[in-house]
Design a protein around this motif. Structure first.
Motif, PDB file in Angstrom:
ATOM      1  N   THR A 147     -55.890  53.963   0.648  1.00 15.29           N
ATOM      2  CA  THR A 147     -56.991  54.311   1.529  1.00 15.29           C
ATOM      3  C   THR A 147     -56.486  54.339   2.950  1.00 15.29           C
ATOM      4  O   THR A 147     -55.339  54.017   3.245  1.00 15.29           O
ATOM      5  N   ASP A 148     -57.367  54.732   3.864  1.00 17.40           N
ATOM      6  CA  ASP A 148     -57.007  54.784   5.271  1.00 17.40           C
ATOM      7  C   ASP A 148     -57.166  53.433   5.950  1.00 17.40           C
ATOM      8  O   ASP A 148     -56.958  53.312   7.147  1.00 17.40           O
ATOM      9  N   THR A 149     -57.560  52.422   5.217  1.00 20.11           N
ATOM     10  CA  THR A 149     -57.737  51.101   5.807  1.00 20.11           C
ATOM     11  C   THR A 149     -56.387  50.500   6.137  1.00 20.11           C
ATOM     12  O   THR A 149     -55.521  50.407   5.260  1.00 20.11           O
ATOM     13  N   PRO A 150     -56.152  50.089   7.380  1.00 20.39           N
ATOM     14  CA  PRO A 150     -54.862  49.507   7.728  1.00 20.39           C
ATOM     15  C   PRO A 150     -54.598  48.240   6.926  1.00 20.39           C
ATOM     16  O   PRO A 150     -55.491  47.435   6.682  1.00 20.39           O
ATOM     17  N   GLU A 151     -53.351  48.081   6.515  1.00 17.21           N
ATOM     18  CA  GLU A 151     -52.991  46.905   5.750  1.00 17.21           C
ATOM     19  C   GLU A 151     -52.795  45.712   6.679  1.00 17.21           C
ATOM     20  O   GLU A 151     -52.277  45.844   7.784  1.00 17.21           O
ATOM     21  N   ALA A 152     -53.198  44.560   6.203  1.00 16.84           N
ATOM     22  CA  ALA A 152     -53.017  43.349   6.990  1.00 16.84           C
ATOM     23  C   ALA A 152     -51.545  42.986   7.020  1.00 16.84           C
ATOM     24  O   ALA A 152     -50.822  43.213   6.046  1.00 16.84           O
ATOM     25  N   PRO A 153     -51.054  42.432   8.115  1.00 18.37           N
ATOM     26  CA  PRO A 153     -49.645  42.033   8.187  1.00 18.37           C
ATOM     27  C   PRO A 153     -49.317  41.009   7.102  1.00 18.37           C
ATOM     28  O   PRO A 153     -50.136  40.166   6.752  1.00 18.37           O
ATOM     29  N   ILE A 154     -48.130  41.110   6.559  1.00 18.21           N
ATOM     30  CA  ILE A 154     -47.674  40.174   5.536  1.00 18.21           C
ATOM     31  C   ILE A 154     -47.229  38.890   6.216  1.00 18.21           C
ATOM     32  O   ILE A 154     -46.352  38.907   7.086  1.00 18.21           O
ATOM     33  N   ARG A 155     -47.808  37.761   5.784  1.00 10.54           N
ATOM     34  CA  ARG A 155     -47.526  36.481   6.429  1.00 10.54           C
ATOM     35  C   ARG A 155     -46.903  35.466   5.481  1.00 10.54           C
ATOM     36  O   ARG A 155     -46.319  34.491   5.939  1.00 10.54           O
ATOM     37  N   THR A 156     -47.040  35.672   4.180  1.00 10.54           N
ATOM     38  CA  THR A 156     -46.615  34.655   3.225  1.00 10.54           C
ATOM     39  C   THR A 156     -45.449  35.150   2.375  1.00 10.54           C
ATOM     40  O   THR A 156     -45.245  36.351   2.203  1.00 10.54           O
ATOM     41  N   ARG A 157     -44.704  34.194   1.820  1.00  9.06           N
ATOM     42  CA  ARG A 157     -43.604  34.535   0.932  1.00  9.06           C
ATOM     43  C   ARG A 157     -44.121  35.234  -0.329  1.00  9.06           C
ATOM     44  O   ARG A 157     -43.476  36.160  -0.840  1.00  9.06           O
ATOM     45  N   LYS A 158     -45.260  34.828  -0.819  1.00  6.07           N
ATOM     46  CA  LYS A 158     -45.830  35.439  -2.007  1.00  6.07           C
ATOM     47  C   LYS A 158     -46.150  36.906  -1.765  1.00  6.07           C
ATOM     48  O   LYS A 158     -45.845  37.779  -2.601  1.00  6.07           O
ATOM     49  N   ALA A 159     -46.761  37.196  -0.631  1.00  9.19           N
ATOM     50  CA  ALA A 159     -47.085  38.588  -0.304  1.00  9.19           C
ATOM     51  C   ALA A 159     -45.820  39.402  -0.065  1.00  9.19           C
ATOM     52  O   ALA A 159     -45.739  40.578  -0.449  1.00  9.19           O
ATOM     53  N   LEU A 160     -44.820  38.792   0.539  1.00  5.48           N
ATOM     54  CA  LEU A 160     -43.556  39.488   0.759  1.00  5.48           C
ATOM     55  C   LEU A 160     -42.892  39.801  -0.576  1.00  5.48           C
ATOM     56  O   LEU A 160     -42.362  40.908  -0.776  1.00  5.48           O
ATOM     57  N   ALA A 161     -42.912  38.855  -1.507  1.00  7.24           N
ATOM     58  CA  ALA A 161     -42.327  39.087  -2.826  1.00  7.24           C
ATOM     59  C   ALA A 161     -43.016  40.239  -3.536  1.00  7.24           C
ATOM     60  O   ALA A 161     -42.368  41.073  -4.186  1.00  7.24           O
ATOM     61  N   ALA A 162     -44.335  40.314  -3.407  1.00  8.12           N
ATOM     62  CA  ALA A 162     -45.083  41.410  -4.024  1.00  8.12           C
ATOM     63  C   ALA A 162     -44.710  42.747  -3.392  1.00  8.12           C
ATOM     64  O   ALA A 162     -44.618  43.776  -4.077  1.00  8.12           O
ATOM     65  N   ARG A 163     -44.507  42.729  -2.078  1.00  2.00           N
ATOM     66  CA  ARG A 163     -44.104  43.970  -1.383  1.00  2.00           C
ATOM     67  C   ARG A 163     -42.726  44.431  -1.860  1.00  2.00           C
ATOM     68  O   ARG A 163     -42.477  45.628  -2.058  1.00  2.00           O
ATOM     69  N   LEU A 164     -41.840  43.498  -2.066  1.00  2.00           N
ATOM     70  CA  LEU A 164     -40.507  43.835  -2.545  1.00  2.00           C
ATOM     71  C   LEU A 164     -40.547  44.399  -3.967  1.00  2.00           C
ATOM     72  O   LEU A 164     -39.781  45.298  -4.315  1.00  2.00           O
ATOM     73  N   ASP A 165     -41.444  43.874  -4.775  1.00  2.00           N
ATOM     74  CA  ASP A 165     -41.571  44.318  -6.168  1.00  2.00           C
ATOM     75  C   ASP A 165     -42.682  45.357  -6.293  1.00  2.00           C
ATOM     76  O   ASP A 165     -43.560  45.260  -7.140  1.00  2.00           O
ATOM     77  N   SER A 166     -42.643  46.369  -5.441  1.00  2.00           N
ATOM     78  CA  SER A 166     -43.697  47.387  -5.453  1.00  2.00           C
ATOM     79  C   SER A 166     -43.169  48.781  -5.753  1.00  2.00           C
ATOM     80  O   SER A 166     -43.868  49.771  -5.573  1.00  2.00           O
ATOM     81  N   LEU A 167     -41.925  48.878  -6.203  1.00  2.00           N
ATOM     82  CA  LEU A 167     -41.394  50.184  -6.590  1.00  2.00           C
ATOM     83  C   LEU A 167     -42.104  50.668  -7.847  1.00  2.00           C
ATOM     84  O   LEU A 167     -42.269  49.915  -8.806  1.00  2.00           O
ATOM     85  N   GLY A 168     -42.514  51.927  -7.842  1.00  2.00           N
ATOM     86  CA  GLY A 168     -43.283  52.460  -8.962  1.00  2.00           C
ATOM     87  C   GLY A 168     -42.590  53.606  -9.673  1.00  2.00           C
ATOM     88  O   GLY A 168     -41.459  53.983  -9.335  1.00  2.00           O
ATOM     89  N   PRO A 169     -43.222  54.192 -10.663  1.00  2.00           N
ATOM     90  CA  PRO A 169     -42.621  55.281 -11.450  1.00  2.00           C
ATOM     91  C   PRO A 169     -42.145  56.457 -10.610  1.00  2.00           C
ATOM     92  O   PRO A 169     -41.105  57.049 -10.901  1.00  2.00           O
ATOM     93  N   ASP A 170     -42.905  56.803  -9.570  1.00  3.66           N
ATOM     94  CA  ASP A 170     -42.497  57.926  -8.728  1.00  3.66           C
ATOM     95  C   ASP A 170     -41.174  57.647  -8.027  1.00  3.66           C
ATOM     96  O   ASP A 170     -40.347  58.545  -7.835  1.00  3.66           O
ATOM     97  N   ASP A 171     -40.971  56.397  -7.616  1.00  6.52           N
ATOM     98  CA  ASP A 171     -39.726  56.035  -6.945  1.00  6.52           C
ATOM     99  C   ASP A 171     -38.533  56.182  -7.881  1.00  6.52           C
ATOM    100  O   ASP A 171     -37.507  56.759  -7.518  1.00  6.52           O
ATOM    101  N   TRP A 172     -38.667  55.658  -9.101  1.00  6.28           N
ATOM    102  CA  TRP A 172     -37.549  55.728 -10.039  1.00  6.28           C
ATOM    103  C   TRP A 172     -37.302  57.162 -10.490  1.00  6.28           C
ATOM    104  O   TRP A 172     -36.145  57.557 -10.701  1.00  6.28           O
ATOM    105  N   ALA A 173     -38.358  57.943 -10.625  1.00  4.73           N
ATOM    106  CA  ALA A 173     -38.185  59.351 -11.004  1.00  4.73           C
ATOM    107  C   ALA A 173     -37.443  60.116  -9.912  1.00  4.73           C
ATOM    108  O   ALA A 173     -36.549  60.928 -10.197  1.00  4.73           O
ATOM    109  N   ALA A 174     -37.807  59.874  -8.665  1.00  7.26           N
ATOM    110  CA  ALA A 174     -37.113  60.534  -7.547  1.00  7.26           C
ATOM    111  C   ALA A 174     -35.656  60.110  -7.493  1.00  7.26           C
ATOM    112  O   ALA A 174     -34.764  60.930  -7.227  1.00  7.26           O
ATOM    113  N   LEU A 175     -35.399  58.848  -7.767  1.00 12.81           N
ATOM    114  CA  LEU A 175     -34.025  58.362  -7.759  1.00 12.81           C
ATOM    115  C   LEU A 175     -33.214  59.001  -8.880  1.00 12.81           C
ATOM    116  O   LEU A 175     -32.042  59.354  -8.694  1.00 12.81           O
ATOM    117  N   GLY A 176     -33.822  59.168 -10.046  1.00 18.68           N
ATOM    118  CA  GLY A 176     -33.127  59.789 -11.157  1.00 18.68           C
ATOM    119  C   GLY A 176     -32.750  61.234 -10.889  1.00 18.68           C
ATOM    120  O   GLY A 176     -31.799  61.748 -11.476  1.00 18.68           O
TER     121      GLY A 176
END
Length: 336
Positions: A147-176
């Motif tokens: 959505t167009d709603t701005p994302e809140a800044p990441i402040r916690t290790r848990k949220a950072l870990a989720a951001r790091l583990d956010s690669l999806g099918p489109d990313d891997w397909a483009a890489l392939g």
């Protein structure tokens, strides 16, 4: 004499009745110019410049620009966490590695002739398929609807870990679909990214089996056997650390093979291991070798499924290797 007069008169009349061609052309040109000037033509305006030639995109330019934009957001998230209460040496180390990745990827683009202004514009725009951070246990798909709603800044290790583990099918397909050099470089960077998520407490599970799965299983079994030896030949805190790593490797082997350990009984150690020092050396060398093997496991023409499968397996191995003095690197196992 009358003949001479008539001849002269004839020539005069011819001149008056039929002007020379040069005078006629000059008069016509002046008339056209007068019309154009009357309609707003300025004679002091220089001709328009010749259009500049269109720049030819560099190989994998769109993918690399998107990766740089995404990685810039990751570094910003790490900086945000460091500014808060959960910033520590681990997050600081992750940011250092990611900054190294940014430097290399930007250099790859500029070396290929991509202007810095184009790179900066891509960073300002954000990745083509922005990854939305998630604090749940389910990885967020990079190509999911946002959505167009701005994302809140990441402040916690848990949220950072989720951001790091956010690669999806489109990313891997483009890489392939990328060229071999770019594919190897980004696959290594993304495996490190997932390893960082593991170190931050994220459960980065292996993906569905790919064509590389038999090779992955074959690479995991010797690790299990090696750490059985390491645990048996260690004492004190090292023995406990070896047992913890062994348990994690057994779980990893189960997840990739679907069965309990079937390590060949005759697997040979590279050298005799009969002391705690030799055991530590074995632990470090076998884990470092496994980290470097990711490119080999992926093969020469890996598809999206293979790339993700190998990267997720490697991420778990890299995270375990940190405890044995094998630090995270920007592009583990890559030679490009």
């Amino acid at each position: 004499m009358d003949g001479d007069t008539r001849g002269l008169g004839s020539r005069v009349m011819d001149g008056m009745g039929r002007p020379p061609r040069r005078l006629f052309a000059l008069g016509a040109g002046a008339a056209v110019l007068a019309v154009l000037v009357d309609r707003g033509l300025r004679l002091d305006v220089p001709p328009p410049p010749v259009p500049a030639p269109t720049r030819r995109p560099a190989p994998d330019e769109a993918l690399l620009l998107s990766a740089v934009a995404d990685l810039t957001q990751v570094v910003d998230a790490e900086t945000s966490v460091l500014a808060g209460k959960e910033g520590d040496a681990l997050v600081r180390g992750l940011r250092t590695v990611n900054r190294d990745q940014l430097r290399v990827l930007r250099g790859r683009l500029t070396n290929a002739g991509v202007p810095v202004a184009v790179i900066d514009a891509a960073v300002a725009q954000g990745p083509d398929t922005p990854s939305a951070p998630s604090t749940t246990g389910t990885p967020t798909t990079a190509g999911s609807t946002t959505t167009d709603t701005p994302e809140a800044p990441i402040r916690t290790r848990k949220a950072l870990a989720a951001r790091l583990d956010s690669l999806g099918p489109d990313d891997w397909a483009a890489l392939g679909a990328a060229t071999a050099g770019t594919r190897e470089l980004l696959a290594a960077a993304w495996s490190q990214r997932l390893a960082a998520a593991v170190l931050l407490g994220r459960d980065v599970a292996v993906s569905s089996p790919s064509p590389a799965r038999p090779a992955i299983v074959g690479r995991t079994q010797p690790l299990v056997y090696a750490f059985e030896v390491v645990a048996a030949q260690s004492t004190g805190a090292q023995r406990q650390a070896a047992q913890d790593t062994l348990e994690a490797l057994v779980r990893l082997e189960l997840s990739v093979s679907g069965t309990s350990s079937t390590t060949p009984a005759g697997w040979a150690l590279p050298y005799p291991v009969t002391t705690p020092d030799a055991a530590r050396r074995l632990a470090t060398q076998t884990l470092a070798s496994a980290v470097d093997a990711a490119t080999e496991l992926a093969g020469t023409s890996p598809g999206a499924a293979t790339l993700e499968d190998v990267a997720r397996w490697s991420a778990n191995v890299q995270a375990l290797a940190v405890d044995w003095r094998v630090p995270l690197t920007a592009f583990p196992g890559a030679s490009s």
